[in-house]
Design an enzyme around this catalytic site. Structure first.
Site, PDB file in Angstrom:
ATOM      1  CE  LYS A  79       4.678   0.160   2.425  1.00 19.79           C
ATOM      2  NZ  LYS A  79       3.669  -0.517   1.599  1.00 19.79           N
ATOM      3  CB  THR A  80       3.567   0.140   7.100  1.00 17.40           C
ATOM      4  OG1 THR A  80       2.180   0.042   7.505  1.00 17.40           O
ATOM      5  CG2 THR A  80       4.428  -0.020   8.343  1.00 17.40           C
ATOM      6  N   GLY A 113       0.810  -1.214   0.000  1.00 22.61           N
ATOM      7  CA  GLY A 113       0.000   0.000   0.000  1.00 22.61           C
ATOM      8  C   GLY A 113       0.841   1.262   0.000  1.00 22.61           C
ATOM      9  NE  ARG A 133      -2.361  -4.147  -1.040  1.00 27.70           N
ATOM     10  CZ  ARG A 133      -1.872  -3.628   0.079  1.00 27.70           C
ATOM     11  NH1 ARG A 133      -0.965  -4.290   0.773  1.00 27.70           N
ATOM     12  NH2 ARG A 133      -2.283  -2.452   0.535  1.00 27.70           N
ATOM     13  CG  ASP A 154      -1.326  -0.080   9.059  1.00 29.49           C
ATOM     14  OD1 ASP A 154      -1.958   0.927   8.666  1.00 29.49           O
ATOM     15  OD2 ASP A 154      -1.633  -1.236   8.732  1.00 29.49           O
ATOM     16  CG  ASP A 174       3.657  -9.734   5.187  1.00 25.88           C
ATOM     17  OD1 ASP A 174       4.214 -10.300   6.150  1.00 25.88           O
ATOM     18  OD2 ASP A 174       2.421  -9.731   5.020  1.00 25.88           O
TER      19      ASP A 174
END
Length: 551
Positions: A199-200, A78, A142, A202, A173
């Site tokens: 990266k994220t 994402g 993805r 979240d 992941d």
């Protein structure tokens, strides 16, 4: 191409770098490392990339040049604000090491490597993407790089383009896959280094060496602006409770940081719900109690923050979802039978197939939510939690509870709701000054890891609450962050997700203040991301980082 006034101004911004990367750089190895858990298993799986030292880059090296090195880059998963600046940092870094080096971007994520879809990223092309949000420079995807056939197919194009190093920009992941790829290429003596970048939005890819994942700072600032706007509206109209679901399936870092920035009346933290084994009923009672207290003070309005993945942390809901995943598994006889049943009878059929306890929970849910739990599964065969309207589930259940309280004379107020979900609004925002600097530094650091011959490392920039020139750049072996977890019935090496620490300083600060914020209207209005003005406004890091690193 027409661009906005803001884009024109941001194009002129020069991201800051750690002082250690500005001149000649010295590579300083630390002590050998080991994985966070399951050391024997991880070492066996990664014999070539296990136990490597942490790397720190310091000033004072000899100004040596290195041979030209073509580098490939992949955006995986994402979107997150700042990805373009990571690529800018890689480009500028490899050009500093040798102007003849080239950067190739694989299009549409990891699939671009496997399918040989790529482009050369030139200075002219890159210029329009510096300090911008999004991943549109080369696109993302993805596709998981997990199979040897994919590795071999990717190696074909790497050899053809004479690419000696590959940078994979992604979450836990993606970086796990990067480490598997690094090990495979090391075993095959392929001559290709693999480096990861964290990266994220979240915020769940973090540890002592990775203080924050990029994009988190910007995304939470965007959400906090919106929450502040809603709080101002709630305090003006004084007639609605706003239930706001926030992105973050596996961890509640976004919800916690947004709460610290805006001070809403209610914030649910999934990790706390799991630790206390709270039932859906207990959560509803807690929320209804706060709403009743505010109503008693004549304040029939408020704001509640709800993490996207909350339902998976409620033990009874988690058990229900697991049973539903098994019952409606793709290709199962039950799934085929379910599809043949009339839609009006499906919920009754499902309830009859579940264990008594799960069936009772299922039947207690609003029919709209129960239906969402039976919809198509994700690619892994699981309930698509992001599609569950948790904010409406809680809103409807709270209303039912308040009606009961009103009948018992325990609630004399009014309850009206408005629902929101903040997700995509934050993923491609123009990066904050912090993320613009941090991402550029991560990319620049990745180029120096390549220049020093490293593979199986993740780019690391630490000491991030200090001014950028005092940041500490280096690399951390990805194997150091790994443990073994069960995925699809098999034990696999994965980077351990970082959940909200209930004994950590940010959560403790939140707990110390939430009762006051619940009853009083203590709203903060952080406003939009600031790019120009006093440093304490424009260059501030997240409250989470400030509390975690408070001396």
């Amino acid at each position: 191409m027409t661009i906005s006034a803001l884009q024109q101004a941001r194009a002129q911004y020069q991201p800051k770098l750690p002082k250690s990367l500005k001149g000649a750089v010295k590579t300083v190895p630390g002590a050998a490392t080991e994985s966070i858990a399951d050391q024997a298993d991880i070492k066996k799986l990664f014999p070539n990339t296990y136990g490597m030292p942490i790397i720190t880059f310091e000033e004072g090296g000899e100004g040596v040049s290195i041979p030209a090195c073509n580098v490939g880059v992949i955006l995986s998963g994402g979107q997150a604000p700042g990805g373009h600046n990571v690529i800018s940092g890689i480009f500028d870094g490899i050009k500093k090491l040798n102007p003849e080096s080239k950067l190739y971007g694989f299009l549409g994520g990891p699939g671009g490597l496997v399918d040989h879809k790529y482009m050369e990223i030139t200075a002219d092309y890159l210029e329009g993407f510096r300090n911008t949000g999004g991943f549109d420079i080369i696109g993302s995807g993805r596709t998981k790089l997990e199979e040897e056939a994919q590795f071999d197919k990717g190696l074909e194009i790497l050899k053809k383009l004479d690419i000696k190093a590959l940078v994979i920009i992604g979450g836990d992941d993606s970086n796990t896959n990067a480490c598997v790829l690094a090990e495979y290429y090391a075993v095959k003596r392929a001559g290709v280094q693999v480096i990861g970048c964290p990266k994220t939005i979240d915020g769940d890819l973090k540890n002592e060496m990775i203080e924050t994942s990029f994009g988190f700072d910007t995304a939470v600032k965007v959400y906090s602006e919106l929450i502040g706007n809603i709080q101002r509206d709630a305090n003006s109209a004084k007639k609605y409770w706003h239930f706001i679901k926030l992105m973050g399936r596996s961890a509640s870092h976004i919800g916690l940081e947004a709460a610290l920035q805006t001070q809403p009346n209610i914030t649910l933290i999934s990790e706390e719900v799991a630790a206390k084994k709270q039932t859906l009923g207990e959560i509803v009672n807690y929320m209804a109690g706060i709403i009743a207290k505010r109503a008693a003070n004549g304040e029939n309005f408020g704001v509640a923050l709800i993490p996207e993945g909350l339902v998976e942390f409620v033990p009874e809901m988690k058990s229900l979802i697991e049973e539903l995943n098994d019952l409606l598994a793709e290709g199962s006889a039950a799934e085929q039978e379910f599809k043949m049943i009339q839609k009006s009878h499906r919920l009754e059929w499902v309830a009859g197939k579940l264990s008594p306890k799960a069936s009772a929970v299922f039947q207690s849910l609003p029919s709209s939510i129960a239906t969402q739990l039976t919809l198509d599964r994700d690619p892994h065969g699981n309930v698509q939690v992001s599609l569950i309207e948790t904010e409406k589930l809680l809103g409807e259940m709270v209303k039912t509870k308040l009606d009961e309280m009103k009948a018992a004379g325990e609630f004399k107020g009014k309850f009206g709701t408005q629902y929101h979900f903040f997700g995509y609004e934050g993923r491609c925002a123009a990066p904050s000054n912090f993320d613009a600097d941090y991402c550029y530094s991560l990319g620049y650091t990745a180029s120096f890891l390549i220049g020093s011959g490293k593979t199986g490392y993740m780019s690391s920039v630490r000491n991030t609450i200090a001014p950028a020139d005092q940041w500490i750049a280096g690399g951390v072996p990805v194997t150091m962050m790994m443990n073994m977890e069960k995925r699809h019935g098999h034990m696999k090496p994965v980077i351990q997700k970082a959940l909200v620490e209930l004994d950590g300083a940010p959560f403790k600060y939140f707990v110390a203040n939430r009762e006051k914020w619940a009853v009083e209207t203590s709203y903060l209005y952080p406003g939009p991301i600031q790019y120009w003005g006093p440093s304490e406004v424009c260059d501030r890091t997240t409250v989470t980082l400030q509390l975690e690193q408070a001396k």
